[in-house]
Design an enzyme around this catalytic site. Structure first.
Site, PDB file in Angstrom:
ATOM      1  N   CYS A 288       0.820  -1.218   0.000  1.00 40.92           N
ATOM      2  CA  CYS A 288       0.000   0.000   0.000  1.00 40.92           C
ATOM      3  C   CYS A 288       0.847   1.259   0.000  1.00 40.92           C
ATOM      4  O   CYS A 288       0.615   2.169  -0.797  1.00 40.92           O
ATOM      5  CB  CYS A 288      -0.952  -0.011   1.185  1.00 40.92           C
ATOM      6  SG  CYS A 288      -2.248  -1.236   1.000  1.00 40.92           S
ATOM      7  N   HIS A 289       1.814   1.334   0.943  1.00 41.39           N
ATOM      8  CA  HIS A 289       2.629   2.544   1.018  1.00 41.39           C
ATOM      9  C   HIS A 289       4.102   2.232   1.159  1.00 41.39           C
ATOM     10  O   HIS A 289       4.888   3.100   1.527  1.00 41.39           O
ATOM     11  CB  HIS A 289       2.154   3.439   2.176  1.00 41.39           C
ATOM     12  CG  HIS A 289       0.686   3.710   2.120  1.00 41.39           C
ATOM     13  ND1 HIS A 289      -0.209   3.018   2.885  1.00 41.39           N
ATOM     14  CD2 HIS A 289      -0.028   4.553   1.330  1.00 41.39           C
ATOM     15  CE1 HIS A 289      -1.443   3.448   2.597  1.00 41.39           C
ATOM     16  NE2 HIS A 289      -1.352   4.371   1.656  1.00 41.39           N
TER      17      HIS A 289
END
Lengths: 170, 428, 296
Positions: A134-135
């Protein structure tokens, strides 16, 4: 307008009434609030027993517990050594590997990224352990955050070995 | 409503109130002049408001756990009863609360009938009240379907089949209500939605009901108009607030008696059997508060006739202010009306009793007599009474004989006339 | 004139009423449904302070398990309920071993297959049949009802269940009974498709109590009442606290209300009464007219 004459005697009665009334109101409101707490059928699912006898070294079993994924990894000697060698000064969230396991061969973690809650992918990332797509958080072979926005290491749930092949989580 | 304009004390309060007069409203409600002679039959409005809120609160909470699907509804309620924290308490409170709501509303309505609260200028209070009553019955009926027990299913089947009696469009209306060819999942879902919605309509109508009340002010046991002065009225707060609170607590005591010690007494055992479209219960009965109408429905031999008379029995109440032609409001001063009133009460209770009995033999005959009497009371007896009843003389004010001058002088004159003593100047 | 007619009408109605009332009362007494008196027993859970007898619940569970569960499901109960407060209160270990005797279908596993595993505390009670149709077919077309709320689903509740279990009787000669149908005194219609389930010694109680018919009937009825109302004890306990509280609050509110209303006898009000009285007195004593007896 009716004058409110409060003599000391009168106001004791009213104070007592208000107080008892408030207690009653509170006692009435509590069930209305508590009903939203986990009910007994949900609470009965709060522990899970997992058979880990079939997991080979280097393999991870993912089970669902309280609606969340649990990574149960049987680590290889190489992974255990790597995890133990890391200097605490290099860690974003300093924690010794030996504090994160009961038996160093078995790593039991909640597979939820401590950044914003995505499920990290196994065998990926710079440390060849876990990587959150995701990040871009990278976790090491002890599940500790090494690089990226996540603030804390992957959480260790309450668990115990019921016997050599069974882990009870929760 | 002749009151001086309320001016709040602080500047902030004045700014707020001049834009949204909530403080003025609150002042109006607390100072609202209430007749001094109201008895405890006037506390049921407050009791009803309490139960409306209680039903909404418990209902919204139950809705967090209930599932409106024919396969899951019954099970979801068992889940509430067994697993949800205090679920059994909230469920029993909601089910018994419904009965208490209707008990209070019947007392409230009969209070109105007795004291003439439906008479001019209070017709709109009466009519908004009847709309509330109709909504209550619809809400309760739909709510009873939700557990999807045998009685839920079959009582709903019977009632929705009634619409089939309407000529030409009846079948279409029934299919439209059902969302299918029989009572099923679409029906359950829409009943759930409407059951959640109607109480808010009721709440809005209650606001209108109280607004309509505050225009002329409360009726009172004497039925005569009250002067809005200190002599004859008292401020709603704290006098009526405390009195209403006391009455509410007594009623709540009865309510909780049912909830904790006889939670299924007012219900029907058959509703603990999951609905089975292939098996009809031996006796289909609605909840007790709908029994009088059920009795009227079955008393008429024709299907359409039964439906017409059942709805007419409520519609006739709308016409009441125009059927009850007596110039005197309160039954206190209408000795004959008083007797007919109690006859009506007994007849309605009889109808309720008969509604629970199988429609056979003597029960049918009695139900027909009681139904006939019900309509005769409103259509024939009341207009006749209005015209020919010799009413008792009305007092000139509600404080008579205590404070009102003319009558007290009369009484003194009578006493003085009998005075046989020496000192005519001072009557000592 | 018309008023007198109305008065006569009202009097007639009152008389009619009385007759109607008498007919109705006697009518229901001689009605089709003969009032069947249930078999009497003392139930520990009746009354406002009622509680369940733990030992009876445990024996009742045994009767359910060994006699009834062959045909009757009790699907809203979970095994953990047997260990929870207010019920039979078996130990957790005992309940775990009870549950493990039964299997449940679980899955699919990571290979996509369904598998069976032993039941756990969190699982529901095992059903004797996979669905209603199988249960009906296996029992001569009569579905053995689920017992979770059976006690609440019958008029007479536990008294009915108890009486029914002990209510099997021999039929008089000439009374026709089809195959697979039995006579029961308490079953509405008297024909029941369940054969007598309880016979002396049908169960060997774990606690050594003698398993007579009445003992088993009492125990299993107690168990089924608990199954239908597992929170009965909590409800009674809370009810008691609530009532004590309400009586205290009611008393306080009553006296508060009296205190508030006593303000109406305040100086303001009694001043007003005095004023009126004075005015009346003046009107009477200043009377200058002829007739002091009537003041005309």
């Amino acid at each position: 307008m009716s004058k409110k004459i409060h003599s000391k005697r009168r106001s004791f009665l009213f104070t007592a009434t208000y107080t008892i009334g408030a207690v009653g109101l509170g006692a009435t409101i509590w069930p209305l609030v508590d009903q939203m707490n986990p009910d007994s059928s949900v609470k009965s699912l709060s522990t899970t027993e997992v058979n880990v006898g079939n997991i080979e070294p280097g393999k991870t079993l993912t089970v669902l517990w309280r609606g969340k994924p649990i990574f149960i990894r049987r680590r290889t000697k190489k992974e255990i050594d790597e995890a133990a060698k890391v200097d605490l000064k290099d860690l974003i969230d300093p924690e010794k590997d030996s504090d994160r396991t009961k038996n160093p061969e078995w790593l039991v973690m909640i597979g939820v990224c401590t950044h914003l809650g995505c499920v990290p992918l196994g065998g990926k990332g710079e440390y060849k352990a876990w990587f959150c797509p995701c990040h871009g958080s990278h976790y090491d072979t002890s599940g500790r955050i090494r690089k990226g926005p996540a603030p804390k290491n992957l959480e260790i749930p309450k668990y115990e070995f019921v016997d050599n092949n069974t882990i009870k989580i929760g | 409503m002749s009151e001086e304009k309320y001016v709040p004390k602080s500047k902030l309060a004045r700014w707020f109130d001049s834009r949204l007069p909530l403080l003025s409203l609150s002042h109006h409600l607390t100072e609202y002049p209430t007749p001094k002679n109201l008895n405890y039959w006037w506390t049921f409005g407050g009791i009803l408001t309490f139960f409306l809120i209680a039903q909404i609160v418990t209902g919204i909470i139950l809705a967090m756990h209930y599932v409106a699907n024919t396969d899951l509804a019954f099970d979801s309620i068992e889940h509430i009863m067994r697993n949800v924290n205090y679920g059994w308490l909230i469920r029993y409170a909601h089910a018994n609360g419904s009965s208490m709501f209707f008990l209070a509303v019947y007392i409230h309505i009969f209070r109105g009938l007795y004291y003439g609260s439906h008479k001019p200028p209070r017709e709109m209070i009466w009519i908004t009240g009847l709309i509330i009553y109709l909504l209550m019955m619809s809400t309760a009926f739909m709510g009873y379907t939700l557990p999807w027990g045998q009685m839920s299913f079959w009582a709903a089947t019977v009632v929705s089949n009634l619409f089939g009696a309407i000529p030409l469009v009846g079948e279409n209306i029934t299919a439209w209500l059902w969302g299918g060819y029989s009572l099923g999942n679409p029906t359950l879902n829409r009943f759930y939605s409407l059951h959640y919605f109607f109480p808010f309509l009721i709440f809005a109508l209650v606001v209108l009901h109280i607004w309509a009340l505050h225009v002329p002010g409360n009726n009172n046991p004497m039925g005569i108009d009250v002067k809005k002065n200190r002599n004859e009225t008292m401020s709603f707060h704290p006098y009526m607030v405390m009195k209403d609170l006391l009455a509410m607590l007594v009623f709540i005591l009865i309510f909780l008696g049912f909830v904790f010690y006889a939670p299924n007494f007012l219900g029907h055992p058959d509703n603990y059997i999951p609905a089975n479209p292939l098996v009809t219960p031996a006796h289909i009965v609605p909840e007790w508060y709908l029994l009088p109408f059920y009795a009227i429905l079955r008393a008429i031999p024709s299907k359409l006739g039964g439906v017409i008379f059942m709805f007419a029995s409520i519609f006739i109440l709308v016409l009441l202010p125009w059927l009850d032609t007596s110039k005197v409001r309160s039954a206190v001063f209408r000795p004959l009306y008083k007797k007919f009133f109690w006859v009506l009460v007994v007849m309605v209770i009889l109808l309720a009793y008969l509604g629970a009995k199988p429609p056979e033999g003597i029960y049918v005959i009695l139900a027909r007599i009681a139904t006939a009497y019900y309509f005769i009371h409103f259509l024939i007896i009341l207009p006749l009474l209005g015209r020919y009843e010799k009413t008792s003389p009305l007092p000139t004010s509600i404080s008579d004989p205590v404070l009102d001058k003319p009558n007290i002088v009369d009484k003194f004159k009578k006493t003085a006339g009998k005075y046989e003593g020496e000192n005519v100047d001072t009557f000592k | 004139m018309k008023e007198r007619m109305l008065i006569r009408l009202n009097n007639l109605l009152v008389k009619v009423f009385f007759i109607v009332f008498v007919i109705t009362i006697s009518g229901s007494a001689n009605s089709e449904e003969k009032k069947i008196e249930f078999i009497k027993n003392n139930w520990s859970f009746e009354g406002i302070f009622g509680t369940f007898n733990r030992a009876s619940l445990q024996r009742g569970y045994q009767v359910y398990q060994e006699v009834c569960s062959g045909c009757h499901s009790i699907q809203h109960l979970s095994y953990r309920n047997l260990a929870e407060k207010g019920g039979p209160e078996f130990t957790l270990d005992k309940v775990k071993s009870i549950a493990a005797q039964f299997e449940i279908l679980d899955g699919p596993n990571d290979d996509g297959e369904m598998f069976t595993r032993p039941r756990r505390l969190s699982d529901k009670f095992a059903n004797p049949y996979p669905n209603v149709q199988a249960a009906t077919a296996a029992n001569g077309g009569a579905y053995p009802p689920d017992m979770s709320v059976l006690v609440k689903a019958r008029k007479g509740e536990w008294n009915y269940i108890y009486s029914l279990l002990l209510g099997y009787e021999e039929v008089s000669a000439g009374y026709e009974l089809d195959d697979g149908v039995y006579y029961n005194k308490y079953m509405p219609g008297n024909k029941i498709m369940m054969s007598q389930p309880l016979f002396e010694g049908a169960v060997e109680y774990a606690d050594g109590t003698q398993a007579t018919e009445t003992q088993m009937a009492k125990d299993v009825t107690t168990f089924l009442t608990w199954a239908a109302e597992p929170h009965l004890e909590a409800r009674h306990k809370m009810g008691f606290k609530v009532f004590i509280f309400l009586i205290i609050l009611l008393t306080l509110v009553y006296f508060s209300k009296q205190k508030v209303w006593s303000r109406l006898d305040s100086k303001e009000n009694s001043d007003q009464k005095d004023e009126t009285f004075d005015k009346v007195e003046r009107a009477v004593t200043e009377y200058e007219g002829e007739d002091p007896k009537t003041f005309k």
